[in-house]
Design an enzyme around this catalytic site. Structure first.
Site, short mmCIF file in Angstrom:
data_model
loop_
_atom_site.label_atom_id
_atom_site.label_comp_id
_atom_site.label_asym_id
_atom_site.label_seq_id
_atom_site.Cartn_x
_atom_site.Cartn_y
_atom_site.Cartn_z
N CYS A 126 -13.82 -3.64 1.62
CA CYS A 126 -14.08 -2.91 0.38
C CYS A 126 -14.83 -3.81 -0.62
O CYS A 126 -15.97 -4.18 -0.38
CB CYS A 126 -12.79 -2.36 -0.20
SG CYS A 126 -13.04 -0.98 -1.36
N HIS A 241 -9.82 0.31 4.53
CA HIS A 241 -8.52 -0.32 4.31
C HIS A 241 -7.58 0.04 5.45
O HIS A 241 -7.67 1.12 6.03
CB HIS A 241 -7.90 0.17 3.00
CG HIS A 241 -8.63 -0.27 1.77
ND1 HIS A 241 -8.63 -1.57 1.32
CD2 HIS A 241 -9.39 0.43 0.89
CE1 HIS A 241 -9.34 -1.66 0.22
NE2 HIS A 241 -9.82 -0.46 -0.07
#
Length: 305
Positions: A126, A241
């Protein structure tokens, strides 16, 4: 406790639905409250270093490494703490541009680049993935505004947008090269939650092939398949994630690092972290059902209180 509970109800005119006892459960911590971020010492075996960003988020992406015998996970906030890890992880962040500036000013970025030049693989998720590119642009002032130079380890740039991506995904790793080539073709599940899009230069190697299923109310589900992430010379980045929660993914990574270091990978614990997490949540659910008035809670939920 019964007299005290009745007193609370009389004074507040709010019903008490139960008292939950203290129990030892291993569930994910709140980002800003976890004492796991204080782990700074290197142990024996494999050494995995996470950069402790000022606005770190979703650091539980890496908790699986804490549960593996023969692997130590530590958090680095100063350049002298990095030393020579076997893997560097760049976590998510609530403010990518600010935290990259902090890395640059503190000297942590220079330490990461030096370690990578010496052969240490770097994996960003991310915000950590966004940092690895060449440029970050924020035309709408979503974070800091303006633009800034990235770490330059991946041939791509990130443009922050006003729309936030939120979706669950499944996918597989592409044909991975470098130290982590054992990830090639390995399946995973996870989720994306981020601002911005990362665009690779022509010919950039993507890290994963993913599909996410979005369902608008009253409409059939739409499945989108796309190439995602990027990789360079022992540098890997993705928006997904939870990608290490997959048993096959984390075990492939640990095995590759162990073989590179000359450690017998058979001596390292194999773990199905997704199943382990479900066991912990099941334990918590059983405790709540035992000690709470669930019928009252369901009535509150249904009433929208």
């Amino acid at each position: 406790l019964e007299p005290g509970l009745r007193m609370i109800e009389e004074k507040t005119d709010i019903p008490v639905v139960g008292v939950v006892p203290m129990e030892r459960l291993d569930i994910d911590d709140e980002d800003s409250l976890s004492d796991r971020l204080e782990q700074t010492h290197k142990g024996a075996g494999l050494d995995v270093a996470v950069i402790r960003l000022p606005h770190i988020s979703n650091f539980t992406d890496f908790s699986v490494f804490e549960r593996m015998d023969g692997v130590s996970l530590r958090y680095v906030s100063q350049p002298g703490m990095l030393e020579d890890p076997d893997l560097i992880l760049l976590p998510g962040t609530k403010n990518t541009m600010h935290d990259l500036a902090w890395m640059r000013q503190s000297g942590v970025e220079a330490s990461v680049l030096k370690a990578h030049a010496s052969g240490c693989p770097v994996f960003g998720i991310c915000g950590g993935y966004q940092m690895l590119g060449e440029y970050l642009e924020d035309p709408h002032g979503v974070e800091e505004g303006g633009s800034m130079r990235g770490m330059g380890l991946l041939p791509m740039r990130t443009v922050f947008t006003e729309e936030k991506t939120r979706t669950r995904v499944d996918g597989t790793f592409s044909s991975v090269h470098g130290i982590l080539q054992a990830l090639s073709g390995v399946a995973f599940s996870g989720y994306e939650i981020h601002m911005g899009q990362s665009i690779g230069k022509e010919g950039t190697d993507t890290l994963t092939e993913i599909h996410d299923t979005n369902r608008q109310q009253g409409e059939p589900a739409v499945c989108e398949r796309k190439s995602e992430g990027a990789m360079g010379e022992n540098v890997y980045g993705t928006y997904v994630h939870g990608i290490f929660d997959s048993m096959d993914v984390v075990n492939a990574v640990v095995r590759a690092l162990a073989e590179r270091k000359g450690i017998d990978p058979e001596g390292l614990a194999q773990i199905d972290y997704a199943a382990y997490k479900e066991q912990q949540y099941d334990k918590m659910a059983a405790i709540l059902r035992q000690y709470l008035d669930m019928e009252a809670i369901y009535r509150i939920v249904e009433a929208g209180v």
